[in-house]
Write a protein that holds these residues in place. Sequence first.
Motif, PDB file in Angstrom:
ATOM      1  N   ILE A  25       0.813  -1.210   0.000  1.00 52.13           N
ATOM      2  CA  ILE A  25       0.000   0.000   0.000  1.00 52.13           C
ATOM      3  C   ILE A  25       0.854   1.272   0.000  1.00 52.13           C
ATOM      4  O   ILE A  25       0.388   2.336  -0.390  1.00 52.13           O
ATOM      5  N   THR A  26       2.122   1.163   0.383  1.00 56.84           N
ATOM      6  CA  THR A  26       2.996   2.336   0.386  1.00 56.84           C
ATOM      7  C   THR A  26       3.824   2.450  -0.893  1.00 56.84           C
ATOM      8  O   THR A  26       4.312   3.536  -1.206  1.00 56.84           O
ATOM      9  N   GLY A  27       4.000   1.353  -1.596  1.00 58.82           N
ATOM     10  CA  GLY A  27       4.846   1.365  -2.792  1.00 58.82           C
ATOM     11  C   GLY A  27       6.313   1.138  -2.488  1.00 58.82           C
ATOM     12  O   GLY A  27       7.145   1.114  -3.392  1.00 58.82           O
ATOM     13  N   ASN A  28       6.644   0.969  -1.236  1.00 58.59           N
ATOM     14  CA  ASN A  28       8.051   0.846  -0.837  1.00 58.59           C
ATOM     15  C   ASN A  28       8.721  -0.407  -1.408  1.00 58.59           C
ATOM     16  O   ASN A  28       9.886  -0.374  -1.784  1.00 58.59           O
ATOM     17  N   ARG A  29       7.990  -1.482  -1.478  1.00 53.29           N
ATOM     18  CA  ARG A  29       8.595  -2.749  -1.916  1.00 53.29           C
ATOM     19  C   ARG A  29       9.123  -2.670  -3.348  1.00 53.29           C
ATOM     20  O   ARG A  29      10.188  -3.178  -3.648  1.00 53.29           O
ATOM     21  N   VAL A  30       8.372  -2.006  -4.224  1.00 52.80           N
ATOM     22  CA  VAL A  30       8.795  -1.929  -5.624  1.00 52.80           C
ATOM     23  C   VAL A  30       9.414  -0.579  -5.975  1.00 52.80           C
ATOM     24  O   VAL A  30       9.850  -0.373  -7.098  1.00 52.80           O
ATOM     25  N   GLY A  31       9.431   0.345  -5.013  1.00 56.42           N
ATOM     26  CA  GLY A  31      10.042   1.648  -5.255  1.00 56.42           C
ATOM     27  C   GLY A  31       9.099   2.689  -5.812  1.00 56.42           C
ATOM     28  O   GLY A  31       9.509   3.795  -6.130  1.00 56.42           O
ATOM     29  N   SER A  32       7.831   2.326  -5.936  1.00 57.46           N
ATOM     30  CA  SER A  32       6.847   3.277  -6.431  1.00 57.46           C
ATOM     31  C   SER A  32       5.449   2.733  -6.183  1.00 57.46           C
ATOM     32  O   SER A  32       5.205   1.543  -6.380  1.00 57.46           O
ATOM     33  N   TYR A  33       4.558   3.598  -5.755  1.00 63.50           N
ATOM     34  CA  TYR A  33       3.161   3.205  -5.618  1.00 63.50           C
ATOM     35  C   TYR A  33       2.485   3.244  -6.985  1.00 63.50           C
ATOM     36  O   TYR A  33       1.751   2.355  -7.359  1.00 63.50           O
ATOM     37  N   TRP A  34       2.746   4.291  -7.737  1.00 64.57           N
ATOM     38  CA  TRP A  34       2.066   4.512  -9.011  1.00 64.57           C
ATOM     39  C   TRP A  34       2.787   3.897 -10.205  1.00 64.57           C
ATOM     40  O   TRP A  34       2.171   3.686 -11.242  1.00 64.57           O
ATOM     41  N   CYS A  35       4.094   3.689 -10.081  1.00 62.46           N
ATOM     42  CA  CYS A  35       4.927   3.300 -11.227  1.00 62.46           C
ATOM     43  C   CYS A  35       4.777   4.324 -12.345  1.00 62.46           C
ATOM     44  O   CYS A  35       4.754   3.994 -13.537  1.00 62.46           O
ATOM     45  N   ASP A  36       4.676   5.577 -11.928  1.00 65.36           N
ATOM     46  CA  ASP A  36       4.501   6.688 -12.865  1.00 65.36           C
ATOM     47  C   ASP A  36       4.924   7.969 -12.144  1.00 65.36           C
ATOM     48  O   ASP A  36       4.224   8.439 -11.242  1.00 65.36           O
ATOM     49  N   GLU A  37       6.057   8.498 -12.525  1.00 62.61           N
ATOM     50  CA  GLU A  37       6.618   9.687 -11.856  1.00 62.61           C
ATOM     51  C   GLU A  37       5.648  10.868 -11.898  1.00 62.61           C
ATOM     52  O   GLU A  37       5.481  11.576 -10.911  1.00 62.61           O
ATOM     53  N   LEU A  38       5.004  11.090 -13.024  1.00 59.93           N
ATOM     54  CA  LEU A  38       4.100  12.222 -13.159  1.00 59.93           C
ATOM     55  C   LEU A  38       2.893  12.109 -12.226  1.00 59.93           C
ATOM     56  O   LEU A  38       2.494  13.084 -11.593  1.00 59.93           O
ATOM     57  N   LYS A  39       2.324  10.910 -12.101  1.00 54.77           N
ATOM     58  CA  LYS A  39       1.203  10.709 -11.171  1.00 54.77           C
ATOM     59  C   LYS A  39       1.659  10.967  -9.734  1.00 54.77           C
ATOM     60  O   LYS A  39       0.941  11.590  -8.949  1.00 54.77           O
ATOM     61  N   ALA A  40       2.832  10.470  -9.385  1.00 50.53           N
ATOM     62  CA  ALA A  40       3.359  10.679  -8.033  1.00 50.53           C
ATOM     63  C   ALA A  40       3.543  12.169  -7.760  1.00 50.53           C
ATOM     64  O   ALA A  40       3.172  12.667  -6.689  1.00 50.53           O
TER      65      ALA A  40
END
Length: 127
Positions: free
Chosen positions: A53-68
């Motif tokens: 739920i935090t995105g920490n495991r894969v390094g991103s919650y959104w997998c999209d820099e612009l959305k983040a």
Amino acid sequence: MNNEELNNLDFYNYKQEMIDELDQMAKEAKIDFTKGRGNLYEDLQNLAFDRDITGNRVGSYWCDELKAERCLLGNFDLLQEAVDDFGPQVIDSSDLLTGEHLDILIREHLLPDVIEDVMDKNGAVPF
């Protein structure tokens, strides 16, 4: 962008979005809210980490820099709270100054409160 457009801009509500997401995850996982809060907290925390739920495991919650980066708009107070909570070393290199990393910091900072709110929302017993 004119002033009217700025005044009508909806900012991302991290906490509410996380509460809704974790609550839905808990329902799907059939979490038992009648057990003590200590065990329940641990179950919800494990669920949150397992489903990332935090995105920490894969390094991103959104997998999209612009959305983040879009989510960060209007939420710099939460970012400051997260940096204060974890310490300035969490952003001490230029590699850590990405929208995705900052988004994760906010999510990790909010997670304990989100878990408590989900327990309250579902009428978890006090002990």
